[in-house]
Scaffold this motif. Structure first.
Motif, mmCIF file in Angstrom:
data_model
loop_
_atom_site.group_PDB
_atom_site.id
_atom_site.type_symbol
_atom_site.label_atom_id
_atom_site.label_comp_id
_atom_site.label_asym_id
_atom_site.label_seq_id
_atom_site.Cartn_x
_atom_site.Cartn_y
_atom_site.Cartn_z
ATOM 1 N N TYR A 9 0.780 -1.134 -0.017
ATOM 2 C CA TYR A 9 -0.101 0.054 -0.070
ATOM 3 C C TYR A 9 0.795 1.200 -0.041
ATOM 4 C CZ TYR A 9 1.056 -0.649 5.035
ATOM 5 O OH TYR A 9 1.961 -0.738 6.266
ATOM 6 N N GLU A 10 2.248 1.157 -0.512
ATOM 7 C CA GLU A 10 2.903 2.341 -0.487
ATOM 8 C C GLU A 10 3.640 2.520 -1.761
ATOM 9 O OE1 GLU A 10 4.593 2.530 4.278
ATOM 10 O OE2 GLU A 10 5.735 1.466 2.699
ATOM 11 N N ARG A 11 4.035 3.622 -2.005
ATOM 12 C CA ARG A 11 4.925 3.940 -3.107
ATOM 13 C C ARG A 11 5.951 4.859 -2.773
ATOM 14 N NH1 ARG A 11 2.067 0.476 -4.279
ATOM 15 N NH2 ARG A 11 0.615 0.147 -6.208
ATOM 16 N N ALA A 12 6.943 4.743 -3.569
ATOM 17 C CA ALA A 12 8.348 5.625 -3.363
ATOM 18 C C ALA A 12 8.402 6.793 -4.422
ATOM 19 C CB ALA A 12 9.634 4.786 -3.233
ATOM 20 N N VAL A 13 8.388 7.807 -4.291
ATOM 21 C CA VAL A 13 8.638 8.964 -5.537
ATOM 22 C C VAL A 13 10.149 9.118 -5.183
ATOM 23 C CG1 VAL A 13 7.926 11.170 -6.344
ATOM 24 C CG2 VAL A 13 6.605 9.606 -5.089
ATOM 25 N N ILE A 14 10.860 8.933 -6.300
ATOM 26 C CA ILE A 14 12.515 9.111 -6.242
ATOM 27 C C ILE A 14 12.611 10.185 -7.158
ATOM 28 C CG2 ILE A 14 14.653 7.789 -7.002
ATOM 29 C CD1 ILE A 14 12.903 5.177 -6.683
ATOM 30 N N PHE A 15 13.989 11.050 -6.566
ATOM 31 C CA PHE A 15 14.470 11.955 -7.243
ATOM 32 C C PHE A 15 16.174 11.703 -7.089
ATOM 33 C CE2 PHE A 15 10.736 13.480 -5.002
ATOM 34 C CZ PHE A 15 10.122 14.269 -5.753
ATOM 35 N N ARG A 16 16.634 12.092 -8.333
ATOM 36 C CA ARG A 16 17.904 11.929 -8.662
ATOM 37 C C ARG A 16 18.531 13.382 -8.637
ATOM 38 N NH1 ARG A 16 19.994 7.235 -12.525
ATOM 39 N NH2 ARG A 16 19.241 6.314 -10.217
ATOM 40 N N LEU A 17 19.533 13.726 -7.932
ATOM 41 C CA LEU A 17 20.007 15.208 -7.851
ATOM 42 C C LEU A 17 18.834 16.404 -8.004
ATOM 43 C CD1 LEU A 17 23.086 14.394 -10.124
ATOM 44 C CD2 LEU A 17 22.901 14.587 -7.728
ATOM 45 N N GLY A 18 17.821 15.854 -7.292
ATOM 46 C CA GLY A 18 16.802 16.878 -7.472
ATOM 47 C C GLY A 18 15.589 16.638 -8.499
ATOM 48 N N ARG A 19 15.915 15.953 -9.540
ATOM 49 C CA ARG A 19 15.153 15.806 -10.652
ATOM 50 C C ARG A 19 14.166 14.373 -10.511
ATOM 51 N NH1 ARG A 19 16.272 18.763 -15.073
ATOM 52 N NH2 ARG A 19 15.097 17.175 -16.245
ATOM 53 N N LYS A 78 1.962 13.576 -8.290
ATOM 54 C CA LYS A 78 1.263 14.819 -7.736
ATOM 55 C C LYS A 78 1.125 15.139 -6.438
ATOM 56 C CE LYS A 78 -1.548 14.710 -12.109
ATOM 57 N NZ LYS A 78 -3.166 14.585 -12.445
ATOM 58 N N ALA A 79 0.894 14.040 -5.623
ATOM 59 C CA ALA A 79 0.968 14.392 -4.264
ATOM 60 C C ALA A 79 1.999 14.857 -3.466
ATOM 61 C CB ALA A 79 0.426 13.236 -3.415
ATOM 62 N N VAL A 80 3.372 14.598 -4.250
ATOM 63 C CA VAL A 80 4.641 15.022 -3.700
ATOM 64 C C VAL A 80 4.913 16.118 -4.309
ATOM 65 C CG1 VAL A 80 7.024 14.260 -3.462
ATOM 66 C CG2 VAL A 80 5.249 12.571 -3.087
ATOM 67 N N THR A 81 4.775 16.300 -5.599
ATOM 68 C CA THR A 81 5.430 17.362 -6.322
ATOM 69 C C THR A 81 4.489 18.736 -6.492
ATOM 70 O OG1 THR A 81 4.551 16.518 -8.325
ATOM 71 C CG2 THR A 81 6.899 15.988 -7.625
ATOM 72 N N ARG A 82 3.063 18.354 -6.428
ATOM 73 C CA ARG A 82 2.194 19.809 -6.537
ATOM 74 C C ARG A 82 1.848 20.329 -5.075
ATOM 75 N NH1 ARG A 82 -0.851 19.034 -11.393
ATOM 76 N NH2 ARG A 82 0.686 18.345 -12.759
ATOM 77 N N TYR A 86 0.252 17.291 1.602
ATOM 78 C CA TYR A 86 -1.108 17.146 1.295
ATOM 79 C C TYR A 86 -2.089 16.964 2.256
ATOM 80 C CZ TYR A 86 -0.095 12.284 1.501
ATOM 81 O OH TYR A 86 0.447 10.907 1.816
ATOM 82 N N HIS A 87 -1.680 16.171 3.183
ATOM 83 C CA HIS A 87 -2.641 16.049 4.384
ATOM 84 C C HIS A 87 -3.143 17.407 5.032
ATOM 85 C CE1 HIS A 87 -4.393 14.086 7.787
ATOM 86 N NE2 HIS A 87 -3.913 14.599 8.546
ATOM 87 N N TYR A 88 -2.102 18.214 5.212
ATOM 88 C CA TYR A 88 -2.686 19.810 6.031
ATOM 89 C C TYR A 88 -3.309 20.431 4.810
ATOM 90 C CZ TYR A 88 -1.760 24.188 8.148
ATOM 91 O OH TYR A 88 -1.999 25.326 8.624
ATOM 92 N N GLY A 89 -2.997 20.188 3.671
ATOM 93 C CA GLY A 89 -3.622 20.864 2.726
ATOM 94 C C GLY A 89 -5.065 20.584 2.480
ATOM 95 N N ALA A 131 -6.097 18.130 -8.779
ATOM 96 C CA ALA A 131 -4.932 18.585 -9.026
ATOM 97 C C ALA A 131 -3.877 18.032 -8.185
ATOM 98 C CB ALA A 131 -4.859 20.139 -9.358
ATOM 99 N N TRP A 132 -3.902 17.492 -6.988
ATOM 100 C CA TRP A 132 -2.915 17.127 -6.026
ATOM 101 C C TRP A 132 -2.924 15.644 -6.257
ATOM 102 C CZ3 TRP A 132 -5.233 20.104 -1.303
ATOM 103 C CH2 TRP A 132 -5.226 21.568 -1.428
ATOM 104 N N GLY A 133 -3.715 15.052 -6.897
ATOM 105 C CA GLY A 133 -3.651 13.547 -7.084
ATOM 106 C C GLY A 133 -4.197 12.880 -6.070
ATOM 107 N N ILE A 134 -5.404 13.666 -5.260
ATOM 108 C CA ILE A 134 -6.173 13.275 -4.138
ATOM 109 C C ILE A 134 -7.534 13.008 -4.608
ATOM 110 C CG2 ILE A 134 -6.696 13.768 -1.775
ATOM 111 C CD1 ILE A 134 -3.832 13.496 -2.177
ATOM 112 N N LYS A 135 -8.177 11.767 -4.092
ATOM 113 C CA LYS A 135 -9.384 11.366 -4.252
ATOM 114 C C LYS A 135 -10.319 11.628 -2.981
ATOM 115 C CE LYS A 135 -13.234 9.773 -5.994
ATOM 116 N NZ LYS A 135 -13.972 10.454 -6.910
#
Length: 242
Positions: A9-19, A78-82, A86-89, A131-135
């Protein structure tokens, strides 16, 4: 240090050198230490408790309303980058939306049309958080707190309404009884013997109380019947048989 595991039930959003590289999971994946970083996102339904909001309804009544919002992350990227959090939003957006919607309805609608208000809140939040990837799966009003003076006024209104219904029912009963008595009077007028029998039945019912004395005028039909019965009882034996 390069081996990572995320649950079903988890996903990892990966960034490489900020990208942004993308989302990985579930299961095992690899990262380059000190170069890659990742943010873990939970895809399960989250329950957000919206604290009580003091709101003025459309008919100028101050109420306290709290709610519960159920949502889940549909697009972890979207939940990480937008949005930063997201919980507080979602929680802040739910508070403002709740105040806006309740401020546009009357108190009676707030108390009797909760399902419609819940559906309206869900549609608004789901549209704004898409737009945040939230349902947003559901929104439920927990409790509506009214001022003490409003509670007393509503209690008086309910009591008055019950008295009105009771009086209407009593008046309907009186009307039906009067109609039946009018029909009975017409029947007794056409059949005097039935009226005498009714008087006899009434006397029988009254005579059950042994400490009562019943006085009937001799000129009435029932008085004549009682007089004949008394005369028959006092006459000689031969005349009684006759």
């Amino acid at each position: 240090m390069s081996i990572r595991v995320v649950k079903e039930y988890e996903r990892a959003v990966i960034f490489r050198l900020g990208r942004l590289l993308g989302a990985k999971g579930p299961g095992l994946f690899f990262i380059i230490p000190f170069i890659d970083s990742f943010v873990k996102v939970d895809l399960r339904i989250v329950t957000a408790d919206v604290p009580e909001q003091r709101i003025i309804t459309k008919d100028n009544v101050t109420v306290g309303v709290d709610a519960v919002v159920y949502y889940r992350v549909m697009d972890p990227i979207k939940a990480v980058t937008r949005i930063e959090n997201y919980h507080y939003g979602v929680l802040m957006l739910a508070q403002t939306t709740l105040r806006d919607v309740i401020g546009q309805v009357d108190l009676d609608d707030l108390l009797t049309k909760r399902d419609e208000i819940n559906k309206r809140l869900q549609d608004i939040l789901d549209t704004l958080t898409d737009a945040w990837g939230i349902k947003v799966t559901a929104v439920t009003l927990k409790e509506v707190r009214l001022p003490e003076n409003m509670l007393r006024a509503m209690a008086k209104q309910a009591e008055a309404e019950r008295w009105r219904r009771a009086r209407i029912i009593e008046a309907e009963a009186e009307k039906q009884a009067a109609e039946l008595m009018a029909k009975a009077a017409e029947y007794y007028e056409k059949h005097p013997a039935a009226l005498v029998l009714r008087e006899l039945q009434t006397l029988i019912e009254v005579s059950k109380e042994k400490n009562l004395i019943v006085v009937t005028p001799r000129s009435s039909p029932i008085g004549e019947v009682l007089a004949l019965a008394k005369a028959a009882a006092q006459s000689p034996p031969g005349q009684q048989a006759e």
